[in-house]
Write an enzyme that holds these catalytic residues in place. Structure first.
Site, short mmCIF file in Angstrom:
data_model
loop_
_atom_site.label_atom_id
_atom_site.label_comp_id
_atom_site.label_asym_id
_atom_site.label_seq_id
_atom_site.Cartn_x
_atom_site.Cartn_y
_atom_site.Cartn_z
N SER A 40 0.84 -0.73 -0.14
CA SER A 40 -0.03 -0.34 0.30
C SER A 40 1.16 1.24 -0.42
CB SER A 40 -0.81 -0.55 1.24
OG SER A 40 -2.37 0.85 1.10
N HIS A 65 -8.09 -5.64 -0.82
CA HIS A 65 -6.65 -4.71 -0.04
C HIS A 65 -6.14 -5.37 2.07
CE1 HIS A 65 -3.52 -1.33 -0.64
NE2 HIS A 65 -3.92 -1.66 0.99
#
Length: 711
Positions: free
Chosen positions: A551, A669
């Protein structure tokens, strides 16, 4: 050196645009469209290229087995008490996801099991909240990693569906009114009202159980910025309703409070508690407060590391705050809860903080803030948030973990002063004989940076295969936690290092601001200094050093490999941000402007372009081997970043490679099935082992012998 692989052909288009008078090339913009036939063909070819790679990774099966063994333990959430019922999640050693349970006396009932809902492991329990009476439960679930939740309400005793589903939800808080007839929650506006911005425009709604959600009333959020995130909470007596509004992760907060006895619940009148002052604060209405109208706040207003203040609910603005527990100049305030019970001599505050990224818990007098005691913890690790009964009491529950200790829920009894496990984590495998230590070093500007090192020997006996990771963003701290991948790597003779970089929250809000926006390059300098320190102090060498990040951490390692490719032998870049010129146009990008800056600002644009990994790839450079890992269900960071960067590096690199893209189906995610997490982690470590020359367990044994000799 091995021969460079034959990479799939990717057309370098002459796409460019002029931004603030500067031409910006974007040769792989066509890869942003994952539905384009050329993009599909290229992605399919990358899948085939990656599929053939693991066959040459000798340690893959060994690493997979060991990570799987170390990950097989029973993990509990903190208990949530509602009357005689106790709600909690439990993930057993063989479970892919935690299941939700309720216990009452000797009776235990499984309320929701993602594994039963989908044996393939693609369903996730995103959030849950029981009513104050404990007879109803709001559940949020999503599938394929999208985090697009569906909210349902079930009857606890029977499992009967009584409300829902409600869509356009994403990890929404649920604030129940007493009686269970209604609740507040956060939902996005209908997508047709904001085409192109469907992921934004959130509102706080009031919902009556059993009614059509299309009739729900908006009670907060109209006229505010489209990207704002909201949290809503309510007191057990149903009187006080609070809303916390932030522009994005790690951003300053606006706080509002409403008295539901003064207005109907569908038309609450909110009074500002804190507004537009740049501070990050959280409002706490703690049971047992004296007088009852007292509210508590944890805030960094005037205290970058945090302090605790009190105010009256009638006059809650900063001008009326009274300091209860001042800022500690060496520790960062993390959480607070009140313990008030007739069995106690006085009401107490249980306060958690982190001192240089290591948690500690103290007991304070709730009346004057005086520190009374420090709770002993199992080691140098991390404490989660506290939980108490809704009406207060003398007990608090919190989770503890460190680099070698699996998460355990602890129960503190203020009446006896004892802290003991609430439920023991049943481990299927003995933890390896590895050690964790914390070091510090200077960054480029002289700032002291701290780093955790996990290894089998505990000393730098010789350069070993080393994985360096970090994050450095959004005020998020890298605190000690149980990580089967780090333990397996160290057990086989490697070194695993976690750097606490600026941009995070390890040293308070000033630490965060020192690595955000125009100062973002400081984060990269800190990371490079960590790599240099590991080499200079004998832990590793450039040909044995790999870097890992996900990320915002993916942006970190992407910038690291383009700034100084000669420092690293391998890179694993997970769910990354890499095109910083166009990051605002996909995923949740607009929510991150406060952290990175926006392209509309000429100065911010120049800063973003200066470090944007995709725009800083140089043709003919000898880049290290790189593995990009993305999930096709990722709705936070679009996989387009990795696709474009992969194509750019495959074209430009003069190094032996490989440059690989692993696109995983059905994951996103956030939370994943345990089996998916283990498989992805094993692939990443096997890639590192292949590129860094991980020799095996004998290295770890030799390291231990050296350490014993030193001792």
């Amino acid at each position: 050196m091995p021969k460079q692989p034959h990479y799939p052909r990717a057309e370098r288009a002459d796409t460019a645009e002029v931004i603030h008078g500067r031409p910006v090339a974007d040769p792989y913009r066509w890869l942003e469209n994952d539905a384009d036939p050329d993009s599909i063909a290229w992605s399919d070819a990358q899948d085939r290229l990656f599929s053939a790679a693991p066959a040459g990774w000798d340690r893959r099966e060994e690493l997979w087995r060991r990570i799987d063994e170390l990950a097989r333990f029973t993990a509990f959430s903190l208990p949530v008490h509602r009357g005689e019922r106790v709600f909690f999640t439990r993930r057993g050693p063989d479970d892919d996801h935690p299941a939700l349970f309720v216990a009452q006396g000797d009776r235990e009932l499984r309320l929701f099991d993602p594994g039963a809902a989908d044996p393939a492991g693609r369903v996730t329990l995103d959030s849950w909240e029981p009513s104050w009476e404990g007879d109803l439960l709001a559940l949020q679930q999503s599938a394929d990693g999208t985090e697009e939740s569906s909210l349902r309400v079930i009857e606890v005793e029977t499992g009967r569906l009584v409300d829902g589903p409600i869509d356009r939800i994403r990890h929404s808080p649920v604030a129940w009114l007493p009686g269970g007839h209604a609740f507040y929650y956060v939902r996005r506006l209908p997508p047709e009202e904001n085409p192109g911005e469907e992921q934004y425009h959130r509102r706080v709604y009031f919902h009556r159980v059993g009614t059509d959600p299309r009739r729900d009333v908006i009670v907060f959020g109209e006229g505010r910025d489209a990207t704002q995130l909201y949290n809503v909470s309510i007191t057990p007596d149903g009187r006080r309703l609070s809303v916390r509004a932030v522009a994005g992760p790690g951003a300053a907060a606006d706080l509002y409070l409403a008295d539901l006895t003064a207005d109907p619940p569908h038309r609450p009148h909110f009074v500002p508690v804190q507004e537009d002052n740049g501070a990050r604060s959280t409002l706490h209405i703690l049971p047992g407060a004296e007088p009852p109208e007292t509210i508590h706040l944890t805030t960094n207003l005037g205290a970058p590391r945090g302090r605790i203040v009190t105010a009256s609910a009638a006059e809650p603005s900063p001008a009326h705050w009274s300091e209860l527990i001042p800022e500690d100049p060496q520790a960062v305030l993390a959480g607070v809860v009140m313990l008030a019970d007739p069995v106690l001599e006085r009401p107490l505050l249980l306060v958690s903080s982190t001192r240089h990224a290591v948690s500690e818990v103290a007991v304070h007098d709730a009346r004057d803030g005086a520190r009374l005691a420090k709770l002993p913890l199992p080691g140098s690790g991390t404490v989660s948030e506290f939980r108490t009964r809704p009406t207060g009491g003398h007990e608090a529950w919190f989770r503890y973990t460190d680099h070698t200790t699996a998460p355990v829920v602890l129960r503190f009894d203020a009446a006896t002063g004892r802290t003991e496990p609430w439920r023991e984590p049943e481990a299927a495998a003995a933890p390896p004989d590895v050690r964790s230590l914390q070091v510090d070093f200077e960054s480029a500007d002289g700032t002291r940076i701290r780093m955790f090192i996990i290894s089998s020997g505990g000393v730098p006996d010789r350069p070993r295969p080393t994985i360096l990771t970090g994050y450095g963003g959004f005020g998020a701290s890298r605190l000690p936690h149980y990580a089967p991948d780090a333990l397996a790597w160290a057990e086989l003779g490697g070194v695993y290092a976690v750097a606490c970089l600026r941009g995070g929250g390890e040293e308070g809000e000033q630490w965060h601001h020192a690595g955000r926006g125009a100062a973002k390059k400081r984060v990269f300098e800190d990371f490079e200094a960590a790599a240099d320190w590991l080499v200079a102090n004998g832990w590793s060498a450039p040909d044995r050093l790999g870097i890992l990040g996900g990320s915002n951490g993916g942006l970190l390692v992407g910038a690291a490999l383009t700034r100084h490719p000669e420092k690293y032998a391998a890179v694993v870049c997970v769910a990354p941000l890499l095109d910083m010129v166009r990051y605002e146009l996909s995923g949740l990008g607009p929510s991150w402007r406060e952290e990175y800056g926006g392209v509309a600002d000429p100065e911010a644009f120049e800063n973003l372009l200066s470090y944007s990994p995709y725009h800083n790839v140089r043709v003919g450079e000898r880049y290290p081997a790189v593995l990009f890992v993305v999930g096709d269900g990722d709705t936070r960071v679009d996989p387009l970043h990795a696709r474009k960067m992969c194509a750019a590096l495959q074209f430009a690199s003069a190094g032996p490679g490989p440059i690989l893209l692993h696109a995983v189906q059905g994951v996103g995610h956030g939370a994943k099935a345990s089996s998916s997490t283990i498989a992805l982690t094993a692939d990443s470590l096997a890639f590192f082992a292949d590129r860094l020359g991980l020799a095996g367990a004998d290295d770890g044994a030799e390291g231990r012998r050296v350490n014993e000799a030193v001792e």
